[in-house]
Write a protein that holds these residues in place. Structure first.
Motif, PDB file in Angstrom:
ATOM      1  N   LEU A 133       0.858  -1.179   0.000  1.00 32.93           N
ATOM      2  CA  LEU A 133       0.000   0.000   0.000  1.00 32.93           C
ATOM      3  C   LEU A 133       0.897   1.233   0.000  1.00 32.93           C
ATOM      4  O   LEU A 133       1.698   1.424   0.909  1.00 32.93           O
ATOM      5  N   LYS A 134       0.762   2.039  -1.050  1.00 36.50           N
ATOM      6  CA  LYS A 134       1.535   3.273  -1.168  1.00 36.50           C
ATOM      7  C   LYS A 134       0.658   4.443  -0.745  1.00 36.50           C
ATOM      8  O   LYS A 134      -0.489   4.566  -1.188  1.00 36.50           O
ATOM      9  N   ILE A 135       1.213   5.303   0.116  1.00 36.59           N
ATOM     10  CA  ILE A 135       0.505   6.488   0.574  1.00 36.59           C
ATOM     11  C   ILE A 135       1.369   7.697   0.234  1.00 36.59           C
ATOM     12  O   ILE A 135       2.500   7.818   0.713  1.00 36.59           O
ATOM     13  N   GLU A 136       0.838   8.575  -0.609  1.00 37.11           N
ATOM     14  CA  GLU A 136       1.574   9.768  -1.021  1.00 37.11           C
ATOM     15  C   GLU A 136       0.936  11.010  -0.407  1.00 37.11           C
ATOM     16  O   GLU A 136      -0.292  11.129  -0.333  1.00 37.11           O
ATOM     17  N   PHE A 137       1.793  11.940   0.012  1.00 37.50           N
ATOM     18  CA  PHE A 137       1.352  13.221   0.549  1.00 37.50           C
ATOM     19  C   PHE A 137       1.856  14.300  -0.400  1.00 37.50           C
ATOM     20  O   PHE A 137       3.069  14.448  -0.589  1.00 37.50           O
ATOM     21  N   ILE A 138       0.932  15.027  -1.001  1.00 41.02           N
ATOM     22  CA  ILE A 138       1.264  15.981  -2.055  1.00 41.02           C
ATOM     23  C   ILE A 138       0.890  17.371  -1.563  1.00 41.02           C
ATOM     24  O   ILE A 138      -0.284  17.676  -1.353  1.00 41.02           O
ATOM     25  N   ILE A 139       1.906  18.205  -1.351  1.00 43.17           N
ATOM     26  CA  ILE A 139       1.708  19.512  -0.737  1.00 43.17           C
ATOM     27  C   ILE A 139       1.950  20.596  -1.771  1.00 43.17           C
ATOM     28  O   ILE A 139       2.956  20.596  -2.481  1.00 43.17           O
ATOM     29  N   SER A 140       1.029  21.538  -1.846  1.00 43.13           N
ATOM     30  CA  SER A 140       1.220  22.716  -2.698  1.00 43.13           C
ATOM     31  C   SER A 140       0.766  23.948  -1.931  1.00 43.13           C
ATOM     32  O   SER A 140      -0.066  23.875  -1.025  1.00 43.13           O
ATOM     33  N   GLY A 141       1.328  25.080  -2.307  1.00 47.86           N
ATOM     34  CA  GLY A 141       0.998  26.323  -1.616  1.00 47.86           C
ATOM     35  C   GLY A 141       1.947  27.424  -2.038  1.00 47.86           C
ATOM     36  O   GLY A 141       2.606  27.334  -3.081  1.00 47.86           O
ATOM     37  N   GLU A 142       2.043  28.442  -1.209  1.00 42.08           N
ATOM     38  CA  GLU A 142       2.896  29.584  -1.523  1.00 42.08           C
ATOM     39  C   GLU A 142       4.365  29.176  -1.516  1.00 42.08           C
ATOM     40  O   GLU A 142       4.836  28.509  -0.597  1.00 42.08           O
ATOM     41  N   LYS A 143       5.094  29.568  -2.554  1.00 44.07           N
ATOM     42  CA  LYS A 143       6.520  29.288  -2.602  1.00 44.07           C
ATOM     43  C   LYS A 143       7.208  29.909  -1.395  1.00 44.07           C
ATOM     44  O   LYS A 143       6.951  31.060  -1.035  1.00 44.07           O
ATOM     45  N   GLY A 144       8.056  29.125  -0.741  1.00 43.66           N
ATOM     46  CA  GLY A 144       8.753  29.595   0.440  1.00 43.66           C
ATOM     47  C   GLY A 144       8.038  29.301   1.743  1.00 43.66           C
ATOM     48  O   GLY A 144       8.567  29.615   2.821  1.00 43.66           O
ATOM     49  N   MET A 145       6.857  28.690   1.680  1.00 45.83           N
ATOM     50  CA  MET A 145       6.147  28.362   2.919  1.00 45.83           C
ATOM     51  C   MET A 145       6.957  27.372   3.744  1.00 45.83           C
ATOM     52  O   MET A 145       7.375  26.332   3.241  1.00 45.83           O
ATOM     53  N   PRO A 146       7.202  27.666   5.021  1.00 46.38           N
ATOM     54  CA  PRO A 146       7.939  26.716   5.858  1.00 46.38           C
ATOM     55  C   PRO A 146       7.012  25.603   6.325  1.00 46.38           C
ATOM     56  O   PRO A 146       5.800  25.805   6.492  1.00 46.38           O
ATOM     57  N   PHE A 147       7.573  24.427   6.551  1.00 46.78           N
ATOM     58  CA  PHE A 147       6.756  23.321   7.046  1.00 46.78           C
ATOM     59  C   PHE A 147       7.651  22.161   7.455  1.00 46.78           C
ATOM     60  O   PHE A 147       8.800  22.046   7.049  1.00 46.78           O
ATOM     61  N   MET A 148       7.105  21.292   8.258  1.00 45.44           N
ATOM     62  CA  MET A 148       7.636  19.953   8.459  1.00 45.44           C
ATOM     63  C   MET A 148       6.464  18.988   8.328  1.00 45.44           C
ATOM     64  O   MET A 148       5.300  19.387   8.453  1.00 45.44           O
ATOM     65  N   LEU A 149       6.759  17.728   8.041  1.00 43.06           N
ATOM     66  CA  LEU A 149       5.703  16.741   7.824  1.00 43.06           C
ATOM     67  C   LEU A 149       6.040  15.446   8.529  1.00 43.06           C
ATOM     68  O   LEU A 149       7.176  14.963   8.469  1.00 43.06           O
ATOM     69  N   GLN A 242      11.544  22.994   6.553  1.00 38.03           N
ATOM     70  CA  GLN A 242      12.002  23.110   5.170  1.00 38.03           C
ATOM     71  C   GLN A 242      10.995  23.997   4.459  1.00 38.03           C
ATOM     72  O   GLN A 242      10.001  24.412   5.057  1.00 38.03           O
ATOM     73  N   THR A 243      11.230  24.337   3.195  1.00 44.96           N
ATOM     74  CA  THR A 243      10.341  25.276   2.517  1.00 44.96           C
ATOM     75  C   THR A 243       9.834  24.714   1.204  1.00 44.96           C
ATOM     76  O   THR A 243      10.530  23.948   0.520  1.00 44.96           O
ATOM     77  N   LEU A 244       8.615  25.111   0.864  1.00 41.31           N
ATOM     78  CA  LEU A 244       8.040  24.724  -0.419  1.00 41.31           C
ATOM     79  C   LEU A 244       8.752  25.441  -1.557  1.00 41.31           C
ATOM     80  O   LEU A 244       9.094  26.616  -1.440  1.00 41.31           O
ATOM     81  N   GLY A 245       8.924  24.713  -2.651  1.00 40.07           N
ATOM     82  CA  GLY A 245       9.441  25.324  -3.870  1.00 40.07           C
ATOM     83  C   GLY A 245       8.305  25.580  -4.843  1.00 40.07           C
ATOM     84  O   GLY A 245       7.141  25.697  -4.459  1.00 40.07           O
ATOM     85  N   ASP A 246       8.624  25.675  -6.111  1.00 38.14           N
ATOM     86  CA  ASP A 246       7.599  25.816  -7.137  1.00 38.14           C
ATOM     87  C   ASP A 246       6.865  24.489  -7.303  1.00 38.14           C
ATOM     88  O   ASP A 246       7.459  23.416  -7.215  1.00 38.14           O
ATOM     89  N   GLY A 247       5.591  24.556  -7.554  1.00 38.64           N
ATOM     90  CA  GLY A 247       4.830  23.341  -7.824  1.00 38.64           C
ATOM     91  C   GLY A 247       4.588  22.517  -6.569  1.00 38.64           C
ATOM     92  O   GLY A 247       4.600  23.019  -5.442  1.00 38.64           O
ATOM     93  N   GLU A 248       4.403  21.209  -6.769  1.00 39.88           N
ATOM     94  CA  GLU A 248       4.046  20.316  -5.674  1.00 39.88           C
ATOM     95  C   GLU A 248       5.275  19.651  -5.063  1.00 39.88           C
ATOM     96  O   GLU A 248       6.255  19.368  -5.758  1.00 39.88           O
ATOM     97  N   THR A 249       5.204  19.407  -3.762  1.00 38.67           N
ATOM     98  CA  THR A 249       6.223  18.636  -3.053  1.00 38.67           C
ATOM     99  C   THR A 249       5.582  17.324  -2.616  1.00 38.67           C
ATOM    100  O   THR A 249       4.491  17.318  -2.045  1.00 38.67           O
TER     101      THR A 249
END
Length: 257
Positions: A133-149, A242-249
């Motif tokens: 079972l594969k579980i993917e987490f796909i994050i998108s938002g403002e470029k440079g948004m800080p986050f941890m997951l 870490q920070t979001l880049g362009d597009g989805e992470t």
């Protein structure tokens, strides 16, 4: 309830929460209502770990966010976007600055409302294939948004002496329980196996670390994390961003049985 099926494998998903994963009727996932944790899986986003000692404040480039333990994503509701016999996609959307009611208030928290100064979209995608079972987490938002997951699945224990193993060492249930609420750190690790009546291997991409937690002998949380929160004081939790880049992470977890 969303059901996935492939040959002798069956998956149940309750509003985005993985509530069952079975092969030949052997249950690998902790069942809600059994002793231990009150959920079967969850996500920790945009922070991991407690914030009470920092008065529920987390530093960001846009000022202080008000967050309780493990962030605010868990307070939002997943929407089912699509599903097939072997896959399903769920989504949560957040608008910057929106106040979210904290379910831990007032019994377990002094903070009634949570907020985050960035927009984001968080997708959770399940894909069932042979013995996996594969579980993917796909994050998108403002470029440079800080986050941890962090991903927080709980596994059902069947034997009296289960063992967790990675490439470096074996870890007993007693060692994990001895650490308590802080959770046992397994750094620089992308694959862990739970050796029980039947074994399951948890592989991850994008996270880089694990932590292990339980307070009972019938379940164990094996959690891929991007940052171990107890490595810093709570007021310095932002050091783990870490920070979001362009597009989805994209972050991925693979449950191999």
């Amino acid at each position: 309830m969303t059901q996935l099926q492939l040959n002798n494998q069956a998956v149940s998903i309750d509003k985005g929460q993985l509530s069952s994963y079975k092969k030949d009727d052997h249950e690998y996932i902790h069942q809600v209502g059994s002793p231990g944790w009150g959920k079967s899986d969850d996500e920790m986003f945009p922070v991991i770990g407690p914030t009470d000692e920092a008065y529920f404040k987390v530093q960001t480039p846009k000022g202080e966010a008000i967050l309780d333990q493990h962030g605010l994503l868990r307070e939002l509701t997943y929407e089912l976007k699509s599903s097939t016999e072997t896959s399903a996609i769920f989504e949560k959307t957040y608008k910057a600055g929106t106040k979210v009611k904290n379910s831990k208030f007032p019994k377990k928290s002094a903070e009634e409302w949570l907020s985050w100064p960035y927009d984001f979209v968080f997708k959770k995608q399940f894909t069932l294939s042979k013995n996996e079972l594969k579980i993917e987490f796909i994050i998108s938002g403002e470029k440079g948004m800080p986050f941890m997951l962090g991903y927080h699945p709980a596994f059902k224990l069947h034997s009296e002496t289960p063992v967790v193993q990675n490439a470096k060492k074996e870890i007993s249930l007693e060692e994990i329980m001895a650490v308590g609420s802080r959770a046992f750190q397994v750094s620089d690790c992308t694959e862990i196996s739970l050796q029980d009546d039947k074994n399951i291997t948890i592989k991850s991409e994008g996270f880089g670390n694990f932590m292990l937690w339980t307070e009972v002998t019938n379940m164990l949380c094996i959690e891929p994390i991007s940052f171990y929160p107890y490595a810093v004081k709570q007021e310095n939790l932002h050091e783990g961003f870490q920070t979001l880049g362009d597009g989805e992470t994209v972050f991925s977890v693979f449950l191999n049985i």
